[in-house]
Design a protein around this motif. Structure first.
Motif, PDB file in Angstrom:
ATOM      1  N   GLN A  59       2.968  -1.743  -1.817  1.00 54.30           N
ATOM      2  CA  GLN A  59       4.247  -1.704  -2.312  1.00 54.30           C
ATOM      3  C   GLN A  59       4.995  -2.885  -1.593  1.00 54.30           C
ATOM      4  O   GLN A  59       5.893  -3.544  -2.168  1.00 54.30           O
ATOM      5  CB  GLN A  59       4.931  -0.477  -2.125  1.00 54.30           C
ATOM      6  CG  GLN A  59       4.590   0.529  -3.377  1.00 54.30           C
ATOM      7  CD  GLN A  59       5.280   1.840  -3.067  1.00 54.30           C
ATOM      8  OE1 GLN A  59       6.483   1.973  -3.577  1.00 54.30           O
ATOM      9  NE2 GLN A  59       4.859   2.787  -2.501  1.00 54.30           N
TER      10      GLN A  59
ATOM     11  N   HIS B 138       3.052   9.155  -7.637  1.00 45.62           N
ATOM     12  CA  HIS B 138       1.720   9.295  -6.912  1.00 45.62           C
ATOM     13  C   HIS B 138       1.653   9.226  -5.225  1.00 45.62           C
ATOM     14  O   HIS B 138       0.688  10.114  -4.571  1.00 45.62           O
ATOM     15  CB  HIS B 138       0.962   7.912  -6.936  1.00 45.62           C
ATOM     16  CG  HIS B 138       0.773   7.370  -8.586  1.00 45.62           C
ATOM     17  ND1 HIS B 138      -0.478   8.106  -9.302  1.00 45.62           N
ATOM     18  CD2 HIS B 138       1.584   6.647  -9.281  1.00 45.62           C
ATOM     19  CE1 HIS B 138      -0.309   7.588 -10.361  1.00 45.62           C
ATOM     20  NE2 HIS B 138       0.559   6.871 -10.725  1.00 45.62           N
ATOM     21  N   VAL B 139       2.871   8.831  -4.910  1.00 48.69           N
ATOM     22  CA  VAL B 139       2.992   9.015  -3.208  1.00 48.69           C
ATOM     23  C   VAL B 139       3.413  10.568  -3.102  1.00 48.69           C
ATOM     24  O   VAL B 139       2.904  11.210  -2.274  1.00 48.69           O
ATOM     25  CB  VAL B 139       4.208   8.253  -2.996  1.00 48.69           C
ATOM     26  CG1 VAL B 139       4.729   8.482  -1.471  1.00 48.69           C
ATOM     27  CG2 VAL B 139       3.919   6.689  -2.822  1.00 48.69           C
TER      28      VAL B 139
ATOM     29  N   GLU C 199      -1.012   2.913  -1.047  1.00 51.66           N
ATOM     30  CA  GLU C 199      -0.112   2.828  -1.639  1.00 51.66           C
ATOM     31  C   GLU C 199       1.277   1.949  -0.952  1.00 51.66           C
ATOM     32  O   GLU C 199       1.967   1.123  -1.559  1.00 51.66           O
ATOM     33  CB  GLU C 199       0.688   3.993  -1.980  1.00 51.66           C
ATOM     34  CG  GLU C 199      -0.488   5.088  -2.778  1.00 51.66           C
ATOM     35  CD  GLU C 199      -0.417   4.786  -4.387  1.00 51.66           C
ATOM     36  OE1 GLU C 199       0.533   3.835  -4.594  1.00 51.66           O
ATOM     37  OE2 GLU C 199      -1.385   5.327  -4.821  1.00 51.66           O
TER      38      GLU C 199
ATOM     39  N   ARG D   9      -2.135   2.128 -14.450  1.00 54.62           N
ATOM     40  CA  ARG D   9      -0.930   1.696 -12.997  1.00 54.62           C
ATOM     41  C   ARG D   9      -0.696   0.536 -13.516  1.00 54.62           C
ATOM     42  O   ARG D   9       0.596   0.244 -13.633  1.00 54.62           O
ATOM     43  CB  ARG D   9      -1.552   2.060 -11.945  1.00 54.62           C
ATOM     44  CG  ARG D   9      -0.508   1.786 -10.695  1.00 54.62           C
ATOM     45  CD  ARG D   9       0.186   2.875 -10.433  1.00 54.62           C
ATOM     46  NE  ARG D   9      -0.812   3.855  -9.839  1.00 54.62           N
ATOM     47  CZ  ARG D   9      -0.601   4.020  -8.342  1.00 54.62           C
ATOM     48  NH1 ARG D   9      -0.259   3.329  -7.571  1.00 54.62           N
ATOM     49  NH2 ARG D   9      -1.601   4.896  -7.860  1.00 54.62           N
TER      50      ARG D   9
ATOM     51  N   PHE E 130       5.361   4.287  -8.405  1.00 54.40           N
ATOM     52  CA  PHE E 130       4.651   4.889  -7.384  1.00 54.40           C
ATOM     53  C   PHE E 130       5.080   6.031  -6.768  1.00 54.40           C
ATOM     54  O   PHE E 130       4.120   6.723  -6.140  1.00 54.40           O
ATOM     55  CB  PHE E 130       4.700   3.698  -6.152  1.00 54.40           C
ATOM     56  CG  PHE E 130       3.837   2.542  -6.204  1.00 54.40           C
ATOM     57  CD1 PHE E 130       2.469   2.712  -5.467  1.00 54.40           C
ATOM     58  CD2 PHE E 130       4.089   1.565  -7.187  1.00 54.40           C
ATOM     59  CE1 PHE E 130       1.665   1.802  -5.718  1.00 54.40           C
ATOM     60  CE2 PHE E 130       3.202   0.514  -7.066  1.00 54.40           C
ATOM     61  CZ  PHE E 130       1.893   0.743  -6.522  1.00 54.40           C
TER      62      PHE E 130
END
Length: 425
Positions: free
Chosen positions: A295, A275-276, A291, A9, A272
């Motif tokens: 951010q 993944h979210v 997450e 990541r 992201f």
């Protein structure tokens, strides 16, 4: 284990950051070169030829850009036949309205004979730009955000910038054609990569469709993205129509000076978002919270120092980028900076709304805010000019940040509390 999961990541973030930075650099460079090369009126025409297609694409793709990113990110959990059906519909449905818009611009060009070449150019840019945007969403969801940004943003803006530097065109239409050529190069790069990445997931068999459900999700996304696009393009819609082209050029130049404020969220969202989306699908609330807080912290750390520089040294920034004749834009630069800070901080949270299947909330929020601020912009633009547009944008972005951050935090905290109570019972 955690280190092994975070390293890929981090590497993706680094590559995406470089891609976004290069895209923003060439975006600034293109409009800085046009501001120095053309008269203020001709520069306003060039900006219009580039920004009008961006507005039309967001509306013309009827919300499917977000649906593509969300659904393709879930490809591993989706039945093969259903995924195949989605791929077909995601190409057919958003491109049909865009082609209709392109035809409309061509017809309009023949009615408006004095700007015929400009509108013909805008029609071609709109259609090709839509293909580029769709491919970009595919590649982001397929796990190649850095390449997608380089191909879809750096290449067109960089190509046009370099060509204008070495072979400056006489008129704005020529510069717009150079941007169109850059978009065609972008398509040539993205298409084979997207086809190769999709191939393992496209199985033999008859495709399955959930067209009504996808269109419904796209419709709510369209409400949100349409409202967001109109808010972002108030200068194109209101200022370019009701005020002199010089005012439009000054506002757009001041806004371009703040584009670096958007680098952090533009880096984070493509990385992201998948993944979210998966964390929501798996109902992993603790992961979602991590997450989101990560951010937000990264965006604040990157945005606030740069915003301080823009507010403290507006004359130096505007003079360096666009020349002395644009230093008067510093009168609206402060408002635009505050507006962009609010926008940058809100993006991770509005994206959470989209990735967690709450397109209706996203759509209604943007439409209500648009109904609030559009009369402000429309009623004040003739008296206050660019200042009215900057003020309306600041109000809109502040309200939207409050809404999405508040709803996001409430959902994460309440959901985890509910989960905890359920476990205890």
């Amino acid at each position: 284990m955690m280190l092994a999961r975070m390293l890929p990541r981090a590497l993706t973030l680094f590559k995406t950051a470089f891609s976004v930075a290069s895209a923003r650099f060439f975006s600034i460079a293109l409009f800085a070169l046009s501001a120095r090369h053309f008269s203020q009126h001709e520069n306003g025409v060039f900006i219009y030829a580039i920004t009008l297609p961006q507005l039309l694409i967001q509306l013309g793709t009827i919300g499917w850009l977000n649906v593509i990113r969300r659904e393709i990110a879930r490809r591993s959990e989706m039945p093969a036949n259903l995924f195949k059906g989605f791929v077909l519909r995601s190409i057919q449905i958003p491109l049909l309205p865009v082609l209709a818009i392109g035809v409309g611009l061509v017809l309009f060009s023949f009615l408006k004979s004095d700007d015929q070449s400009l509108f013909l150019c805008a029609a071609a840019i709109t259609v090709v730009y839509a293909v580029v945007a769709i491919l970009r969403e595919y590649l982001i969801a397929l796990g190649t955000p850095a390449f997608s940004i380089v191909a879809s943003e750096t290449i067109p803006f960089g190509f046009a910038s370099i060509c204008i530097w070495f072979f400056p065109p006489a008129h704005a239409t020529g510069a717009a054609l150079l941007f169109l050529l850059g978009l065609l190069v972008s398509c040539g790069l993205q298409i084979p990569v997207a086809m190769r990445a999709l191939k393992p997931y496209i199985k033999q068999g008859r495709p399955e469709y959930r067209t009504r459900s996808w269109i419904r999700a796209g419709g709510f996304s369209l409400l949100g993205f349409g409202g967001r696009t109109v808010l972002d393009r108030l200068d194109t819609i209101v200022l370019a129509t009701l005020a002199p082209a010089v005012q439009f050029a000054h506002y757009n130049s001041a806004q371009r000076a703040t584009v670096l404020l958007m680098v952090a969220p533009m880096v984070l969202l493509p990385v992201f978002s998948p993944h979210v989306s998966k964390a929501f699908l798996l109902n992993d609330i603790p992961l979602l919270r991590r997450e989101m807080l990560l951010q937000t912290a990264i965006v604040a750390t990157c945005v606030l120092p740069l915003a301080s520089i823009l507010i403290l040294y507006p004359d130096a920034v505007m003079g360096f980028l666009f020349g002395e004749k644009y230093t008067t834009s510093n009168q609206i630069l402060g408002l635009i900076v505050f507006s962009q800070v609010m926008f940058a901080l809100s993006l991770p949270w509005s994206n959470l709304t989209l990735m967690s299947d709450k397109e209706s909330t996203y759509g209604y929020a943007h439409i209500l805010v648009l109904l609030l601020v559009f009369p402000i912009a429309l009623g004040m633009v003739q008296a206050w000019g660019a200042y009215a547009i900057a003020l309306a944008s600041l109000v809109a972005n502040t309200v939207l940040f409050s809404v999405f951050f508040g709803l996001g935090m409430y959902d994460l905290m309440v959901d985890e509390g509910d989960a905890y109570k359920g476990a205890c019972l």
